[in-house]
Write a protein that holds these residues in place. Structure first.
Motif, PDB file in Angstrom:
ATOM      1  N   ARG A  41       0.852  -1.190   0.000  1.00 19.00           N
ATOM      2  CA  ARG A  41       0.000   0.000   0.000  1.00 19.00           C
ATOM      3  C   ARG A  41       0.886   1.238   0.000  1.00 19.00           C
ATOM      4  O   ARG A  41       0.788   2.084   0.886  1.00 19.00           O
ATOM      5  CB  ARG A  41      -0.916  -0.008   1.221  1.00 19.00           C
ATOM      6  N   LEU A  42       1.746   1.325  -0.987  1.00 15.62           N
ATOM      7  CA  LEU A  42       2.625   2.494  -1.097  1.00 15.62           C
ATOM      8  C   LEU A  42       1.777   3.736  -1.342  1.00 15.62           C
ATOM      9  O   LEU A  42       0.917   3.736  -2.225  1.00 15.62           O
ATOM     10  CB  LEU A  42       3.616   2.315  -2.249  1.00 15.62           C
ATOM     11  N   LYS A  43       2.028   4.778  -0.548  1.00 11.87           N
ATOM     12  CA  LYS A  43       1.311   6.045  -0.710  1.00 11.87           C
ATOM     13  C   LYS A  43       2.321   7.177  -0.769  1.00 11.87           C
ATOM     14  O   LYS A  43       3.359   7.130  -0.124  1.00 11.87           O
ATOM     15  CB  LYS A  43       0.358   6.280   0.465  1.00 11.87           C
ATOM     16  N   ARG A  44       1.980   8.189  -1.513  1.00 12.99           N
ATOM     17  CA  ARG A  44       2.850   9.353  -1.667  1.00 12.99           C
ATOM     18  C   ARG A  44       2.973  10.076  -0.333  1.00 12.99           C
ATOM     19  O   ARG A  44       1.973  10.363   0.320  1.00 12.99           O
ATOM     20  CB  ARG A  44       2.285  10.291  -2.727  1.00 12.99           C
ATOM     21  N   GLU A  45       4.195  10.358   0.060  1.00 15.76           N
ATOM     22  CA  GLU A  45       4.440  11.120   1.285  1.00 15.76           C
ATOM     23  C   GLU A  45       4.110  12.590   1.032  1.00 15.76           C
ATOM     24  O   GLU A  45       4.200  13.072  -0.098  1.00 15.76           O
ATOM     25  CB  GLU A  45       5.901  10.995   1.713  1.00 15.76           C
ATOM     26  N   THR A  46       3.758  13.306   2.075  1.00 18.00           N
ATOM     27  CA  THR A  46       3.446  14.726   1.928  1.00 18.00           C
ATOM     28  C   THR A  46       4.700  15.534   1.620  1.00 18.00           C
ATOM     29  O   THR A  46       4.622  16.576   0.972  1.00 18.00           O
ATOM     30  CB  THR A  46       2.785  15.279   3.199  1.00 18.00           C
ATOM     31  N   ARG A  47       5.840  15.056   2.078  1.00 21.92           N
ATOM     32  CA  ARG A  47       7.109  15.739   1.798  1.00 21.92           C
ATOM     33  C   ARG A  47       7.985  14.845   0.940  1.00 21.92           C
ATOM     34  O   ARG A  47       8.151  13.663   1.228  1.00 21.92           O
ATOM     35  CB  ARG A  47       7.833  16.063   3.104  1.00 21.92           C
ATOM     36  N   ASP A  48       8.537  15.426  -0.104  1.00 24.11           N
ATOM     37  CA  ASP A  48       9.478  14.703  -0.957  1.00 24.11           C
ATOM     38  C   ASP A  48      10.859  14.716  -0.326  1.00 24.11           C
ATOM     39  O   ASP A  48      11.133  15.456   0.606  1.00 24.11           O
ATOM     40  CB  ASP A  48       9.552  15.367  -2.342  1.00 24.11           C
ATOM     41  N   VAL A  49      11.733  13.893  -0.871  1.00 27.19           N
ATOM     42  CA  VAL A  49      13.137  13.922  -0.466  1.00 27.19           C
ATOM     43  C   VAL A  49      13.756  15.107  -1.197  1.00 27.19           C
ATOM     44  O   VAL A  49      13.701  15.183  -2.419  1.00 27.19           O
ATOM     45  CB  VAL A  49      13.856  12.614  -0.864  1.00 27.19           C
ATOM     46  N   ASP A  50      14.312  16.048  -0.453  1.00 26.96           N
ATOM     47  CA  ASP A  50      14.907  17.215  -1.103  1.00 26.96           C
ATOM     48  C   ASP A  50      16.375  17.340  -0.728  1.00 26.96           C
ATOM     49  O   ASP A  50      16.759  17.149   0.410  1.00 26.96           O
ATOM     50  CB  ASP A  50      14.136  18.492  -0.764  1.00 26.96           C
ATOM     51  N   LEU A  51      17.164  17.632  -1.745  1.00 31.39           N
ATOM     52  CA  LEU A  51      18.594  17.838  -1.577  1.00 31.39           C
ATOM     53  C   LEU A  51      18.953  19.195  -2.160  1.00 31.39           C
ATOM     54  O   LEU A  51      18.525  19.543  -3.258  1.00 31.39           O
ATOM     55  CB  LEU A  51      19.401  16.748  -2.287  1.00 31.39           C
ATOM     56  N   SER A  52      19.742  19.944  -1.418  1.00 28.83           N
ATOM     57  CA  SER A  52      20.154  21.271  -1.878  1.00 28.83           C
ATOM     58  C   SER A  52      21.495  21.190  -2.582  1.00 28.83           C
ATOM     59  O   SER A  52      22.427  20.554  -2.086  1.00 28.83           O
ATOM     60  CB  SER A  52      20.265  22.226  -0.694  1.00 28.83           C
ATOM     61  N   TYR A  53      21.554  21.835  -3.711  1.00 29.21           N
ATOM     62  CA  TYR A  53      22.786  21.962  -4.474  1.00 29.21           C
ATOM     63  C   TYR A  53      23.116  23.439  -4.597  1.00 29.21           C
ATOM     64  O   TYR A  53      22.347  24.289  -4.178  1.00 29.21           O
ATOM     65  CB  TYR A  53      22.640  21.299  -5.851  1.00 29.21           C
ATOM     66  N   LYS A  54      24.232  23.732  -5.218  1.00 32.88           N
ATOM     67  CA  LYS A  54      24.690  25.120  -5.301  1.00 32.88           C
ATOM     68  C   LYS A  54      23.694  26.027  -6.017  1.00 32.88           C
ATOM     69  O   LYS A  54      23.400  27.109  -5.554  1.00 32.88           O
ATOM     70  CB  LYS A  54      26.049  25.154  -6.003  1.00 32.88           C
ATOM     71  N   ASN A  55      23.145  25.586  -7.132  1.00 38.20           N
ATOM     72  CA  ASN A  55      22.294  26.450  -7.943  1.00 38.20           C
ATOM     73  C   ASN A  55      20.799  26.156  -7.857  1.00 38.20           C
ATOM     74  O   ASN A  55      19.996  26.889  -8.407  1.00 38.20           O
ATOM     75  CB  ASN A  55      22.721  26.372  -9.409  1.00 38.20           C
ATOM     76  N   PHE A  56      20.405  25.065  -7.210  1.00 37.91           N
ATOM     77  CA  PHE A  56      18.985  24.726  -7.143  1.00 37.91           C
ATOM     78  C   PHE A  56      18.743  23.659  -6.086  1.00 37.91           C
ATOM     79  O   PHE A  56      19.666  23.141  -5.491  1.00 37.91           O
ATOM     80  CB  PHE A  56      18.455  24.267  -8.505  1.00 37.91           C
ATOM     81  N   GLN A  57      17.472  23.373  -5.911  1.00 34.46           N
ATOM     82  CA  GLN A  57      17.063  22.344  -4.961  1.00 34.46           C
ATOM     83  C   GLN A  57      16.378  21.230  -5.732  1.00 34.46           C
ATOM     84  O   GLN A  57      15.448  21.478  -6.506  1.00 34.46           O
ATOM     85  CB  GLN A  57      16.121  22.932  -3.924  1.00 34.46           C
ATOM     86  N   ALA A  58      16.812  20.002  -5.519  1.00 34.58           N
ATOM     87  CA  ALA A  58      16.244  18.844  -6.207  1.00 34.58           C
ATOM     88  C   ALA A  58      15.221  18.164  -5.302  1.00 34.58           C
ATOM     89  O   ALA A  58      15.448  18.011  -4.111  1.00 34.58           O
ATOM     90  CB  ALA A  58      17.350  17.868  -6.582  1.00 34.58           C
ATOM     91  N   MET A  59      14.099  17.756  -5.883  1.00 34.53           N
ATOM     92  CA  MET A  59      13.026  17.089  -5.150  1.00 34.53           C
ATOM     93  C   MET A  59      12.772  15.725  -5.788  1.00 34.53           C
ATOM     94  O   MET A  59      12.594  15.637  -6.998  1.00 34.53           O
ATOM     95  CB  MET A  59      11.744  17.920  -5.212  1.00 34.53           C
ATOM     96  N   TYR A  60      12.750  14.690  -4.951  1.00 31.63           N
ATOM     97  CA  TYR A  60      12.550  13.320  -5.423  1.00 31.63           C
ATOM     98  C   TYR A  60      11.267  12.770  -4.793  1.00 31.63           C
ATOM     99  O   TYR A  60      11.103  12.818  -3.579  1.00 31.63           O
ATOM    100  CB  TYR A  60      13.743  12.440  -5.034  1.00 31.63           C
ATOM    101  N   ALA A  61      10.383  12.248  -5.621  1.00 29.35           N
ATOM    102  CA  ALA A  61       9.112  11.711  -5.144  1.00 29.35           C
ATOM    103  C   ALA A  61       9.354  10.511  -4.238  1.00 29.35           C
ATOM    104  O   ALA A  61      10.181   9.646  -4.536  1.00 29.35           O
ATOM    105  CB  ALA A  61       8.241  11.299  -6.323  1.00 29.35           C
ATOM    106  N   LEU A  62       8.613  10.455  -3.119  1.00 31.52           N
ATOM    107  CA  LEU A  62       8.772   9.385  -2.142  1.00 31.52           C
ATOM    108  C   LEU A  62       7.418   8.770  -1.817  1.00 31.52           C
ATOM    109  O   LEU A  62       6.463   9.478  -1.494  1.00 31.52           O
ATOM    110  CB  LEU A  62       9.419   9.934  -0.864  1.00 31.52           C
ATOM    111  N   TYR A  63       7.346   7.445  -1.917  1.00 33.13           N
ATOM    112  CA  TYR A  63       6.166   6.672  -1.554  1.00 33.13           C
ATOM    113  C   TYR A  63       6.568   5.710  -0.447  1.00 33.13           C
ATOM    114  O   TYR A  63       7.648   5.114  -0.516  1.00 33.13           O
ATOM    115  CB  TYR A  63       5.651   5.867  -2.756  1.00 33.13           C
TER     116      TYR A  63
END
Length: 162
Positions: A41-63
């Motif tokens: 019963r994988l469900k989408r989390e309210t918060r994604d996995v986020d990693l900060s880099y020098k020029n932007f922030q990357a967001m990865y979908a997490l279930y």
């Protein structure tokens, strides 16, 4: 007073299993197929996995799914983030000049071709895990799925989701 230093090697890490999944489909579709095949019963989390880099922030979908009966936790996470990095060329004038370039950033850079990772914490033995990998390989939309040796993984800190 005596000081005590802790090193990263001293921190106890809970063991987990990791499967790299290669499939050119959206993350919600991958979660649906895994739910259907593996009775999860994988469900989408309210918060994604986020990693900060020098020029932007990357967001990865997490279930996620917590299986209370077997005392195990499943996490499906996307490995690829496609975004735009902004580089400021000049800010000395009234209008700043920016250069925008498309980027693809990976959660686990050692596996750039993997589209997803399925992380399983506790409650599963080696035999069940191998059966699980074989079942995932039977999904028609999955090109391949294989076990990742987490001992050799340099970026396993990116897979801590709490």
């Amino acid at each position: 007073m005596q000081s005590h230093k802790m090193f990263l090697e001293d921190i106890y890490e809970d063991p987990f299993y990791l499967i790299a999944i290669y499939a050119s489909i959206d993350e919600y579709r991958m979660a649906y197929l895994l739910n259907k095949l593996l009775q999860l019963r994988l469900k989408r989390e309210t918060r994604d996995v986020d990693l900060s880099y020098k020029n932007f922030q990357a967001m990865y979908a997490l279930y996620s799914y917590k299986d209370a009966r077997n005392h195990s936790t499943y996490h499906l996470v996307s490995n690829k983030f496609k975004g735009e990095a902004i580089k400021i060329l000049s800010s000395g004038s009234l209008f700043k000049e920016e250069e925008v370039s498309p980027q693809e950033i990976h959660l686990v850079p050692e596996y750039k071709k993997a589209d997803f990772f399925l992380k399983i914490e506790e409650g599963i033995d080696d035999k069940e895990f191998r059966v699980l990998v074989n079942k995932i390989n039977q999904i028609s939309q999955v090109q391949a799925a294989h076990v990742v040796n987490i001992e050799k993984l340099k970026s396993k800190q990116n897979l801590i989701f709490e």
